[in-house]
Motif scaffolding. Structure first.
Motif, PDB file in Angstrom:
ATOM      1  N   GLN A  63      28.918  36.746  47.808  1.00 32.69           N
ATOM      2  CA  GLN A  63      28.754  35.563  47.371  1.00 32.69           C
ATOM      3  C   GLN A  63      27.844  34.685  47.683  1.00 32.69           C
ATOM      4  O   GLN A  63      27.110  34.132  46.807  1.00 32.69           O
TER       5      GLN A  63
ATOM      6  N   ASP B  47      31.273  39.490  44.491  1.00 28.51           N
ATOM      7  CA  ASP B  47      32.272  38.472  44.719  1.00 28.51           C
ATOM      8  C   ASP B  47      31.323  37.009  44.164  1.00 28.51           C
ATOM      9  O   ASP B  47      30.302  36.721  44.745  1.00 28.51           O
ATOM     10  N   GLU B  48      31.874  36.324  43.302  1.00 23.26           N
ATOM     11  CA  GLU B  48      31.560  35.126  42.566  1.00 23.26           C
ATOM     12  C   GLU B  48      29.953  35.367  42.119  1.00 23.26           C
ATOM     13  O   GLU B  48      29.336  34.593  42.439  1.00 23.26           O
TER      14      GLU B  48
ATOM     15  N   SER C  61      37.063  36.206  49.252  1.00 20.95           N
ATOM     16  CA  SER C  61      35.647  36.680  49.845  1.00 20.95           C
ATOM     17  C   SER C  61      36.173  37.378  51.205  1.00 20.95           C
ATOM     18  O   SER C  61      35.562  38.418  51.486  1.00 20.95           O
TER      19      SER C  61
HETATM   20 MG   LIG Z   1      34.754  33.246  48.188  1.00 21.94          MG
END
Ligand SMILES: [Mg+2]
Ligand SMILES: Nc1ncnc2c1ncn2[C@@H]1O[C@H](COP(=O)(O)OP(=O)(O)O)[C@@H](O)[C@H]1O
Lengths: 423, 249
Positions: free
Chosen positions: B85, B170-171, B41
């Motif tokens: 995220q 991000d994820e 991140s």
């Molecule tokens: Mg992360």
């Protein structure tokens, strides 16, 4: 004779007392009491708990003379200018420099010498310093009677005009009869660079099952001192909503003293305050539940920039018999500069045991995560801040029921934010 | 094309990125996998320009231009997009107002005309339909009270409307059920184009079954420790990070 330790009077106090000594005003019990209070206590100041954060001994430099020079030209000039806000289909009630001038629309309006209603009503705010100052000088009372049957829309349009400093003391009593439904817009607008002072007292008597939506917009001039008191008595099942947008005046205090006198009254108070430069902006509430099963919600938002100061004082009182009271108060502030200040004083005075009451206050800067998120989407910093601030004030403005008014209030917030960007 | 060279970054004096080097070409989908806390991140925030991180060395080029000196909104206007995220809730700003503001700000920065409300609504509706984002969601304040899956779908909706040159996800798969995963993956796959690259950060092989990567990078302790093809993700799924991290140490 006892030796009294007297604090030195400020120039404003001297001027006020000298003017009171001149006499020439009608004697009523209410006025005598107010004058005695002023003589004994002077202007409300930091040693008086309710005025701790708004000390008129320092904030009120002088006391300009009450405005007297009413002429037809003055009224014509007032009418040639635009109001702070416009409202379609409203009964328009115009006040110029504090005095009732005219009204248009179907509404019963009586303007007369101030009598002695306050004593009769047994009012809950006679001890307040700003109310005393108002009553010592107020000469006339304008009474509005809101009829039942259909929804009334009223625009109380206060205009201040002039180039020399002056003071005004308007007094309004609004009688909302049983079952009536009324929207009351109250706007204030006045010139910049004139140190005028307005001392307004507006009293609502709301009969049972009546419904009031009140919206106040204060756009007083940048040197003005604006003291405003709203007194509200609510009978059973009455609903009272009041919203205030405050961006004007150098020093502004708007106080609401509200009492629920019957069961099942519903109260919603909200406001947005925008302060910059060296402005001082105070909202002080006393919501007194004296009857069971009433509901009150207070929701206030402040945006304070530069070296300005915000004050929020909210007191919720629940009398011993006011069981099942449901009260909730929230005040939230965004400070836009290190030198901006906010004073928050929520208070609960609860004497009944079966109640739900709470309050919350927050104060901080703009949320960094939200700002970064907006930046990462391509929104430049200035625009991102404006977007978040507009939304922040907008959540208070959302409490206003009338869409026409809500849109104009949002425009005012946008204008205020746009000026921020320019300077 | 995104080129990251020897990137070092820290926050509050704590070193998180330690000489990360990575290139993702136009048209390429690169996946980054790595254990929790390895700095994934952080990498996405640093590339997007978050100011609380300090870059102490290295360079980041977007289509040949070093973007590290640019503020975040200018990076976005040049075509960089980060799907967060943890998408941020913005009370009081409706989703569609936010989207219109963002799109028009980027258009303005690029010297393009702002979109009229009607034009924008048409674009937004089309994109929303594909991602099963309802009109009701678009009228609500951005991300406020949305489920994890709804927030992620909205991130992809934003990416679709902003049509970036490079997307970092991000994820995006975390918090998604199987159906939502498919909707989101289809949304990303629709955007794959010869002139657009993606960096897909994930923990799980699962996402890579739907968004098929060209390259897979393993990240640990702020660096890329191994690079390979899609088979690397499968290997990782079987054996875990431990062996890779131990090899690299
Ligand atoms: Mg992360
Ligand atoms: N604001 C911060 N202050 C201190 N340490 C941080 C901060 N943000 C992240 N970290 C640390 O940086 C490391 C990497 O975090 P992160 O980039 O979120 O990893 P990942 O996304 O790979 O799980 C972690 O050890 C985390 O605790």
């Amino acid at each position: 004779m006892a030796v009294q330790l007297q604090t030195v009077r400020t120039p404003a106090e001297e001027a006020i007392l000298a003017r009171l000594a001149e006499g020439g005003r009608r004697h009523t019990q209410t006025r005598e009491k107010a004058v005695a209070r002023l003589r004994a206590n002077g202007l409300p100041n930091r040693r008086v708990e309710a005025w701790h954060y708004t000390d008129l001994r320092t904030l009120m430099r002088d006391a300009p003379p009450p405005f007297e020079a009413f002429t037809d030209d003055l009224v014509a000039e007032a009418m040639s200018q635009s109001a702070a806000l416009s409202l379609k289909d409203a009964a328009h009630v115009l006040f110029v420099n504090g005095r009732f001038v005219r009204h248009a629309g179907a509404l019963e309006v009586v303007d007369a010498d101030t009598g002695d209603q306050a004593a009769a009503a047994g009012d809950a705010y006679g001890d307040d310093g700003a109310v005393a100052l108002h009553r010592a000088f107020a000469g006339r009372t304008t009474t509005l009677r809101v009829p039942p049957s259909h929804r009334s829309i009223v625009h109380l349009d206060f205009r201040e005009l002039g180039t020399d400093a002056f003071s005004t003391f308007p007094h309004l009593v609004i009688e909302v009869v049983e079952g009536a439904d009324v929207l009351v817009l109250e706007t204030h607008r006045g010139p910049n660079d004139v140190s005028y002072q307005t001392h307004a007292l507006i009293e609502f008597h709301v009969a049972s099952s009546a419904k009031v939506e009140h919206v106040r917009v204060n756009e007083a001039g940048n040197k003005a001192l604006s003291l405003s008191t709203l007194g509200v008595d609510l009978a059973a099942r009455a609903a009272f909503q009041s919203f205030s947008l405050s961006s004007g005046a150098n020093v502004a205090r708007h106080q609401i003293f509200l009492r629920s006198l019957g069961e099942h009254a519903k109260i919603g108070l909200a406001g947005a305050t925008l302060a910059r430069g060296r402005q001082h902006a105070d909202t002080t509430l006393v919501v007194d539940h004296t009857a069971p099963r009433c509901e009150s919600r207070e929701f206030y938002r402040y945006i304070v920039d530069d070296m300005a100061t915000g004050v929020f004082q909210g007191k919720i009182v629940v009398a011993p018999n006011a069981q099942k009271t449901d009260g909730g108060m929230k005040s939230q502030t965004i400070l836009l500069s290190d030198t901006a200040a906010m004073n928050n004083k929520p208070e609960l005075e609860i004497f009944a045991d079966d109640v739900v009451c709470g309050h919350g206050a927050t104060c901080g800067s703009l949320n960094e995560n939200q700002l970064f998120y907006a930046h990462a989407r391509g929104i430049p910093p200035v625009e991102a801040e404006a977007l978040l601030l507009e939304a922040f004030a907008g959540e208070a403005i959302d409490r206003v029921g009338d869409e026409q008014i809500r849109e104009q209030l949002m425009d005012k917030v946008r204008d205020w934010l746009a000026q921020r960007v320019k300077s | 094309m995104l080129e990251i060279r020897n990137l070092h970054a820290e926050i509050d004096g704590k070193k998180i990125l330690n000489g990360l080097t990575l290139t993702v070409k136009d048209g390429e989908v690169a996946a980054i996998m790595g254990p929790n806390g390895s700095g994934k991140s952080t990498l996405s925030y640093v590339v997007a320009g978050r100011s609380d991180y300090t870059v102490t060395a290295g360079e980041v080029f977007l289509n040949g231009e070093n973007i590290l000196e640019l503020p975040p909104h200018e990076r976005a206007a040049r075509g960089l997009f980060l799907a967060f995220q943890y998408p941020v809730e913005i009370p009081g700003v409706t989703t569609h107002v936010f989207l219109r503001t963002a799109l028009n700000a980027q258009r303005k920065a690029r010297g393009e005309a702002e979109l009229k409300t009607a034009e924008f609504m048409k674009l937004m509706r089309a994109a929303a339909d594909k991602l099963s984002v309802t009109q009701e969601m678009l009228r609500r304040p951005l991300n406020v009270g949305f489920s994890g899956g709804e927030k992620k779908r909205l991130e992809i909706l934003q990416m679709t409307l902003l049509a970036p040159k490079f997307g970092i996800l991000d994820e995006t798969d975390s918090g998604l059920d199987i159906d939502a995963l498919r909707v989101v993956s289809d949304g990303v796959n629709d955007l794959r184009a010869p002139d657009r690259g993606f960096l897909v950060i994930t923990h799980y092989q699962r996402l890579l079954d739907h968004i098929k990567p060209d390259t897979v990078h393993i990240m640990a302790q702020g660096r890329i420790i191994k690079t390979g093809g899609p088979e690397l993700a499968l290997e990782l799924e079987k054996n875990g990070y431990r062996d890779f991290v131990a090899d690299a140490a």
